[in-house]
Motif scaffolding. Structure first.
Motif, short mmCIF file in Angstrom:
data_model
loop_
_atom_site.label_atom_id
_atom_site.label_comp_id
_atom_site.label_asym_id
_atom_site.label_seq_id
_atom_site.Cartn_x
_atom_site.Cartn_y
_atom_site.Cartn_z
N LEU A 159 0.84 -1.20 0.00
CA LEU A 159 0.00 0.00 0.00
C LEU A 159 0.87 1.25 0.00
N ARG A 160 1.94 1.25 0.79
CA ARG A 160 2.86 2.39 0.81
C ARG A 160 3.55 2.56 -0.55
N LEU A 161 3.99 1.45 -1.14
CA LEU A 161 4.64 1.53 -2.45
C LEU A 161 3.68 2.07 -3.50
N PHE A 162 2.45 1.55 -3.50
CA PHE A 162 1.46 2.04 -4.47
C PHE A 162 1.19 3.52 -4.25
N SER A 163 1.10 3.93 -3.00
CA SER A 163 0.87 5.34 -2.69
C SER A 163 2.02 6.21 -3.18
N MET A 164 3.26 5.73 -2.99
CA MET A 164 4.42 6.49 -3.47
C MET A 164 4.37 6.68 -4.99
N ILE A 165 3.96 5.62 -5.68
CA ILE A 165 3.92 5.67 -7.13
C ILE A 165 2.71 6.48 -7.62
N ALA A 166 1.55 6.24 -7.06
CA ALA A 166 0.32 6.91 -7.50
C ALA A 166 0.30 8.39 -7.15
N SER A 167 0.97 8.77 -6.07
CA SER A 167 0.92 10.17 -5.63
C SER A 167 1.81 11.08 -6.46
N ARG A 168 2.50 10.54 -7.43
CA ARG A 168 3.35 11.35 -8.30
C ARG A 168 2.59 12.03 -9.42
N GLY A 169 1.28 11.91 -9.44
CA GLY A 169 0.47 12.59 -10.44
C GLY A 169 0.71 12.13 -11.86
N GLY A 170 0.98 10.84 -12.03
CA GLY A 170 1.21 10.31 -13.37
C GLY A 170 2.67 10.24 -13.75
N ASP A 171 3.54 10.92 -12.99
CA ASP A 171 4.97 10.81 -13.26
C ASP A 171 5.45 9.44 -12.84
N GLU A 172 6.48 8.97 -13.50
CA GLU A 172 7.02 7.66 -13.15
C GLU A 172 7.99 7.78 -11.98
N VAL A 173 8.20 6.64 -11.31
CA VAL A 173 9.09 6.58 -10.17
C VAL A 173 10.14 5.51 -10.45
N CYS A 174 11.39 5.90 -10.31
CA CYS A 174 12.48 4.93 -10.49
C CYS A 174 12.58 4.08 -9.23
N VAL A 175 12.79 2.80 -9.41
CA VAL A 175 12.96 1.91 -8.26
C VAL A 175 14.13 2.38 -7.40
N CYS A 176 15.09 3.06 -8.02
CA CYS A 176 16.24 3.57 -7.27
C CYS A 176 15.85 4.68 -6.30
N ASP A 177 14.69 5.30 -6.50
CA ASP A 177 14.21 6.37 -5.63
C ASP A 177 13.28 5.87 -4.52
N ILE A 178 12.99 4.59 -4.52
CA ILE A 178 12.10 4.04 -3.49
C ILE A 178 12.97 3.61 -2.32
N LEU A 179 12.94 4.42 -1.29
CA LEU A 179 13.76 4.20 -0.11
C LEU A 179 12.89 4.22 1.14
N ASP A 180 13.41 3.66 2.19
CA ASP A 180 12.81 3.78 3.52
C ASP A 180 11.37 3.30 3.59
N VAL A 181 11.13 2.08 3.14
CA VAL A 181 9.81 1.48 3.33
C VAL A 181 9.87 0.36 4.37
N GLY A 182 11.03 0.22 5.00
CA GLY A 182 11.16 -0.72 6.11
C GLY A 182 11.51 -2.15 5.72
N VAL A 183 11.80 -2.38 4.43
CA VAL A 183 12.18 -3.72 3.98
C VAL A 183 13.37 -3.60 3.05
N SER A 184 14.05 -4.72 2.80
CA SER A 184 15.23 -4.73 1.93
C SER A 184 14.83 -4.51 0.47
N GLN A 185 15.81 -4.15 -0.35
CA GLN A 185 15.53 -3.91 -1.77
C GLN A 185 14.98 -5.14 -2.48
N PRO A 186 15.49 -6.36 -2.21
CA PRO A 186 14.86 -7.52 -2.86
C PRO A 186 13.39 -7.69 -2.47
N THR A 187 13.05 -7.34 -1.24
CA THR A 187 11.66 -7.43 -0.80
C THR A 187 10.82 -6.36 -1.47
N VAL A 188 11.38 -5.18 -1.68
CA VAL A 188 10.69 -4.12 -2.42
C VAL A 188 10.38 -4.62 -3.83
#
Length: 118
Positions: A47-76
């Motif tokens: 839900l947090r990941l979807f919110s991070m992506i959807a809240s960009r107003g249609g702009d794309e989000v690089c996986v490299c910019d997804i930080l601090d969601v409380g899990v490791s990168q493979p889990t992301v």
């Protein structure tokens, strides 16, 4: 060979198919399609990941910019895969990074399905 490679979305279409559940019952195929989306969103990290992506107003989000969601990168990456399979996001590989955006109409389709004032 191009350095851009689309990451296929395997999930259901996000196009609104049904009247709100408060107006009439869902058919089985629609219920399965929407249940997969809600199931994917039922995990707090997803839900947090979807919110991070959807809240960009249609702009794309690089996986490299997804930080601090409380899990490791493979889990992301695992959670992003589940969101793609549910038809909530799409991704496009560019070099070593994948860029994500919400599937058009997803949030409005989910919202319309749950509308009680229709």
């Amino acid at each position: 060979m191009s350095n851009q490679m689309a990451v296929e979305t395997v999930g259901p279409s996000a196009a609104p198919c049904c009247p709100p559940v408060a107006r009439e019952p869902l058919a089985a195929p629609a219920a399965e399609r929407y249940a997969a989306m809600f199931k994917a969103l039922g995990d707090p990290v997803r839900l947090r990941l979807f919110s991070m992506i959807a809240s960009r107003g249609g702009d794309e989000v690089c996986v490299c910019d997804i930080l601090d969601v409380g899990v490791s990168q493979p889990t992301v990456s695992h959670h992003l895969k589940k969101l793609r399979e549910a038809g909530l996001i799409t991704g496009e590989r560019r070099g070593t990074w994948v860029y994500y955006r919400p599937v058009a109409g997803t949030t409005s389709a989910l919202s319309a399905l749950l509308a009680t004032d229709a």
